[in-house]
Design an enzyme around this catalytic site. Structure first.
Site, PDB file in Angstrom:
ATOM      1  CG  HIS A  13      -1.681  -1.443   1.326  1.00 10.31           C
ATOM      2  ND1 HIS A  13      -2.659  -1.945   0.525  1.00 10.31           N
ATOM      3  CD2 HIS A  13      -1.095  -2.411   2.315  1.00 10.31           C
ATOM      4  CE1 HIS A  13      -2.896  -3.086   1.017  1.00 10.31           C
ATOM      5  NE2 HIS A  13      -2.095  -3.607   1.820  1.00 10.31           N
ATOM      6  CD  GLU A  51      -1.677  -3.686   5.410  1.00 11.93           C
ATOM      7  OE1 GLU A  51      -2.918  -3.598   4.835  1.00 11.93           O
ATOM      8  OE2 GLU A  51      -0.997  -4.545   4.795  1.00 11.93           O
ATOM      9  CG  HIS A 106       0.879  -7.027   2.525  1.00 11.85           C
ATOM     10  ND1 HIS A 106      -0.196  -6.011   2.237  1.00 11.85           N
ATOM     11  CD2 HIS A 106       1.570  -6.931   1.593  1.00 11.85           C
ATOM     12  CE1 HIS A 106       0.200  -5.565   0.829  1.00 11.85           C
ATOM     13  NE2 HIS A 106       1.118  -6.181   0.605  1.00 11.85           N
ATOM     14  CD  GLU A 181      -1.535  -9.894   5.022  1.00 12.58           C
ATOM     15  OE1 GLU A 181      -1.338  -9.319   5.946  1.00 12.58           O
ATOM     16  OE2 GLU A 181      -2.128  -9.862   3.975  1.00 12.58           O
TER      17      GLU A 181
HETATM   18 ZN    ZN Z   1      -1.903  -5.293   2.908  1.00 14.38          ZN
END
Ligand code: ZN
Length: 216
Positions: A13, A51, A106, A181
């Site tokens: 992102h 995030e 992430h 993640e």
């Molecule tokens: Zn993400």
């Protein structure tokens, strides 16, 4: 002399994504004949720690550790205030750098009760040789170092690993690639860790150790 290893770090992102929907909602190639949005905004803790900021901070910490060990580090974005790049462009950065390893960073945002823990995704079924054993080995090595500090996911993947066919950056990579993640930002315990500098350093230490172990 042995060639200097190259690692591409891909913090998911970007801080400008939310205010630029026209750019990030554009459809781009996602691999396997599919398209998907250029990029997304990512999630946040219930207190509003984003995030994209977490990913950026952890990636920089990982990069510092790798650089100190003689690795050449390339980032897919150069700040936390820009827009994108699109997922296909992020894959191109790893491919163009001829990276020895590409690691996307992430954190998740599940509201399922009790959902917590990390997992590491890799492309499956593999679309090229790099997505076979090299990427699986990279994912396993990251899983092995992360689980020395963090619990494996209770709600995604199996034993901390998740084969995926729908992640564009992994599908489009022709270099060994995996996506971490780190945990669930909607889980109170993990959100608290992610929101502190010490907590982010622990994630970075584990990811850097995994990458260095993979590089050998
Ligand atoms: Zn993400």
């Amino acid at each position: 002399m042995r060639r200097q290893p190259v690692v591409v770090l891909d913090p998911g992102h970007n801080g400008g994504n939310a205010s630029n929907p026209g750019v990030i909602n554009k459809q781009v190639p996602a691999g396997r004949g599919e398209t998907k949005a250029c990029n997304t905004t990512g999630t946040a803790t219930n207190a509003g720690y984003t995030e994209h900021a977490f990913n950026w901070d952890v990636a920089r910490r990982v990069g510092e550790e790798l650089t100190a060990r003689g690795v050449r580090v390339v980032y897919t974005r150069d700040s936390d205030t820009g827009v994108g790049p699109c997922v296909d462009e992020r894959a191109d950065i790893g491919n163009d750098a001829n990276a020895d390893a590409v690691v996307s960073i992430h954190a998740d945002g599940s509201t399922s009760s009790g959902a917590h823990g990390f997992h590491v995704a890799y492309s499956s079924p593999a679309l090229n040789a790099a997505q076979g054993e090299p990427s699986i080995s990279l994912a396993r090595t990251l899983r092995d170092t992360l689980r020395q500090t963090f619990p494996v996911s209770t709600y995604l993947g199996s034993d901390g690993l998740a084969p995926r066919d729908d992640l564009a950056g992994l599908n489009l990579s022709v270099r060994p690639a995996a996506l971490v993640e780190c945990g669930n930002m909607r889980n109170a315990v993990e959100a608290a860790a992610m929101s502190t500098s010490d907590g982010r350093q622990r994630y970075a230490d584990a990811i850097a150790a995994g990458i260095l172990a993979y590089l050998g």
